[in-house]
Design a protein around this motif. Structure first.
Motif, PDB file in Angstrom:
ATOM      1  N   VAL A  62     -50.469 -78.436 -64.911  1.00  0.00           N
ATOM      2  CA  VAL A  62     -51.060 -79.771 -64.808  1.00  0.00           C
ATOM      3  C   VAL A  62     -52.417 -79.698 -64.122  1.00  0.00           C
ATOM      4  CG1 VAL A  62     -50.787 -82.068 -63.813  1.00  0.00           C
ATOM      5  CG2 VAL A  62     -48.811 -80.916 -64.803  1.00  0.00           C
ATOM      6  N   ILE A  80     -48.845 -77.938 -71.594  1.00  0.00           N
ATOM      7  CA  ILE A  80     -49.278 -78.939 -70.617  1.00  0.00           C
ATOM      8  C   ILE A  80     -50.708 -78.649 -70.179  1.00  0.00           C
ATOM      9  CG2 ILE A  80     -48.835 -79.951 -68.347  1.00  0.00           C
ATOM     10  CD1 ILE A  80     -46.727 -80.580 -70.552  1.00  0.00           C
ATOM     11  N   ILE A 117     -53.378 -88.241 -68.838  1.00  0.00           N
ATOM     12  CA  ILE A 117     -52.259 -88.138 -67.901  1.00  0.00           C
ATOM     13  C   ILE A 117     -52.391 -89.231 -66.840  1.00  0.00           C
ATOM     14  CG2 ILE A 117     -51.011 -86.657 -66.289  1.00  0.00           C
ATOM     15  CD1 ILE A 117     -52.346 -84.249 -67.625  1.00  0.00           C
ATOM     16  N   TRP A 121     -48.300 -87.686 -58.045  1.00  0.00           N
ATOM     17  CA  TRP A 121     -47.127 -86.878 -58.362  1.00  0.00           C
ATOM     18  C   TRP A 121     -45.902 -87.551 -57.746  1.00  0.00           C
ATOM     19  CZ3 TRP A 121     -48.175 -81.789 -60.511  1.00  0.00           C
ATOM     20  CH2 TRP A 121     -49.536 -81.449 -60.539  1.00  0.00           C
ATOM     21  N   TYR A 131     -56.501 -82.522 -63.648  1.00  0.00           N
ATOM     22  CA  TYR A 131     -55.831 -83.727 -63.151  1.00  0.00           C
ATOM     23  C   TYR A 131     -55.703 -83.690 -61.630  1.00  0.00           C
ATOM     24  CZ  TYR A 131     -51.938 -86.939 -62.211  1.00  0.00           C
ATOM     25  OH  TYR A 131     -51.134 -87.932 -61.700  1.00  0.00           O
ATOM     26  N   VAL A 151     -46.295 -87.007 -67.405  1.00  0.00           N
ATOM     27  CA  VAL A 151     -45.761 -85.677 -67.659  1.00  0.00           C
ATOM     28  C   VAL A 151     -44.518 -85.498 -66.801  1.00  0.00           C
ATOM     29  CG1 VAL A 151     -46.161 -83.193 -67.513  1.00  0.00           C
ATOM     30  CG2 VAL A 151     -48.020 -84.718 -68.232  1.00  0.00           C
ATOM     31  N   ASP A 152     -43.373 -85.474 -67.459  1.00  0.00           N
ATOM     32  CA  ASP A 152     -42.094 -85.260 -66.772  1.00  0.00           C
ATOM     33  C   ASP A 152     -41.645 -83.844 -67.093  1.00  0.00           C
ATOM     34  OD1 ASP A 152     -39.041 -85.140 -66.832  1.00  0.00           O
ATOM     35  OD2 ASP A 152     -39.331 -87.063 -65.816  1.00  0.00           O
ATOM     36  N   TRP A 205     -45.427 -74.990 -63.665  1.00  0.00           N
ATOM     37  CA  TRP A 205     -45.602 -76.320 -64.250  1.00  0.00           C
ATOM     38  C   TRP A 205     -46.663 -77.109 -63.482  1.00  0.00           C
ATOM     39  CZ3 TRP A 205     -43.368 -78.343 -68.660  1.00  0.00           C
ATOM     40  CH2 TRP A 205     -42.384 -77.555 -69.260  1.00  0.00           C
ATOM     41  N   GLU A 221     -43.341 -92.535 -71.654  1.00  0.00           N
ATOM     42  CA  GLU A 221     -42.484 -91.374 -71.431  1.00  0.00           C
ATOM     43  C   GLU A 221     -41.463 -91.330 -72.564  1.00  0.00           C
ATOM     44  OE1 GLU A 221     -40.431 -89.201 -67.738  1.00  0.00           O
ATOM     45  OE2 GLU A 221     -39.703 -91.238 -68.027  1.00  0.00           O
ATOM     46  N   VAL A 255     -47.316 -87.715 -62.862  1.00  0.00           N
ATOM     47  CA  VAL A 255     -46.447 -86.561 -63.072  1.00  0.00           C
ATOM     48  C   VAL A 255     -45.122 -86.792 -62.367  1.00  0.00           C
ATOM     49  CG1 VAL A 255     -46.171 -84.079 -62.778  1.00  0.00           C
ATOM     50  CG2 VAL A 255     -48.454 -85.025 -63.173  1.00  0.00           C
ATOM     51  N   HIS A 256     -44.025 -86.539 -63.084  1.00  0.00           N
ATOM     52  CA  HIS A 256     -42.696 -86.542 -62.481  1.00  0.00           C
ATOM     53  C   HIS A 256     -42.298 -85.096 -62.218  1.00  0.00           C
ATOM     54  CE1 HIS A 256     -41.512 -90.739 -64.246  1.00  0.00           C
ATOM     55  NE2 HIS A 256     -42.292 -90.812 -63.183  1.00  0.00           N
TER      56      HIS A 256
END
Length: 308
Positions: free
Chosen positions: A254, A206, A214, A263, A259, A191-192, A250, A162, A217-218
């Protein structure tokens, strides 16, 4: 131990000041699939006298995709040795917790390092690689990431990168160049949403990621960002879902990659950190269910049923 797609993970930062035991209870009692926690909370648990067996037993029925975090990944010289020792310790914590990976983040963390004249005004402040050309930053960061990945591989772990949005190599493209140059099979990225937004990436970017790079995910939010050095403490001081990000776009970006992994609900809202952590987590889970799993808001449905 992933048993289903799109696992919803409780992030320890959502209850920042609570103990690991409380975080575990929140995740389990509210029906989260797992917990993403920190090496600091694990260390505090063990230093208080609990055993590694106690730790594993407490987490036994929860997915722990990873623990954070290894800071200032790009450190050089004597600091590089410190970084590698910290990586080994974090890996040992991860194994003890039954986690599958560790998070590595870039630096410097201190925003003062990016101020004009910082080298003169703060001569003792860690500056990382910010004074070097980008190509050299990429090479040195990739070499360090490879060394960390080798340590993690010895423990059967993933390293997920990150890049903090105020640091060098902060874009998705720059991170992918680091990962590619690193050349290790056990390296991925997280992915934040906040870091991507303030680094200049968009949902469209993204959506073009390879799903296999990936790791997680944040899901998080932001106050409006108008440029300059992103101040995390200020810009992330907002409840998730109440900020400026169109979270659905967002999330959909993703998902457009194919994906279907985990999460995690990272949170930096100071007011919510001082509020009832169970209530905060419950609302985060409802939001995640709606955005990620396309489930209706259960509380709203209940209220609507009461009103009819």
């Amino acid at each position: 131990m992933e048993t289903k797609p799109n696992q919803l993970i409780f992030h320890s930062m959502a209850s920042r000041w609570n103990t690991l035991a409380i975080d575990i209870d929140i995740a389990r009692s509210l029906g989260f699939d797992g917990l993403e926690t920190s090496g600091a909370k694990i260390a505090a648990f063990l230093e208080a006298g609990f055993s590694k067996t106690d730790l594993r037993d407490r987490l036994a029925d929860l997915c722990v995709p990873g623990i954070g975090f290894l800071i200032d990944l790009e450190r050089q010289g004597e600091r590089r040795g410190d970084m590698l020792r910290e990586a080994e310790e974090l890996c040992q914590f991860a194994v003890s917790a039954g986690a599958r990976g560790i998070e590595a983040i870039t630096g410097p963390l201190d925003l003062r390092a990016f101020e004009p004249g910082a080298a003169r005004c703060y001569p003792q402040l860690y500056r990382g690689l910010i004074d070097l050309p980008e190509a050299e930053q990429t090479t040195l960061t990739a070499e360090n990431l490879g060394a960390v990945a080798d340590i993690a591989a010895d423990h059967g772990l993933i390293v997920y990168l990150e890049a903090l949005s105020w640091t060098p190599l902060n874009s998705m493209d720059a991170q992918l160049r680091v990962i590619d140059k690193c050349g290790r099979d056990n390296v991925r990225l997280v992915v934040d949403f906040w870091h991507a937004y303030t680094a200049g990436d968009t949902p469209d970017r993204i959506a073009r990621l390879d799903k296999d790079v990936i790791y997680g995910v944040h899901l998080c939010d932001s106050l409006p960002y108008v440029g300059g050095i992103p101040n995390e403490a200020a810009l992330r001081d907002v409840p998730t879902g109440s900020g400026t990000l169109d979270l659905k776009s967002w999330v959909d970006a993703v998902k457009a990659t194919g994906y279907t992994g985990w999460w995690s609900c990272e949170l930096f809202c100071r007011r919510q950190h001082q509020d009832n952590s169970y209530a905060v987590a419950r609302n985060l889970k409802i939001l995640m269910e709606r955005l990620i799993l396309d489930q209706p808001d259960s509380s709203q449905t209940k209220n609507e049923g009461t009103n009819t």
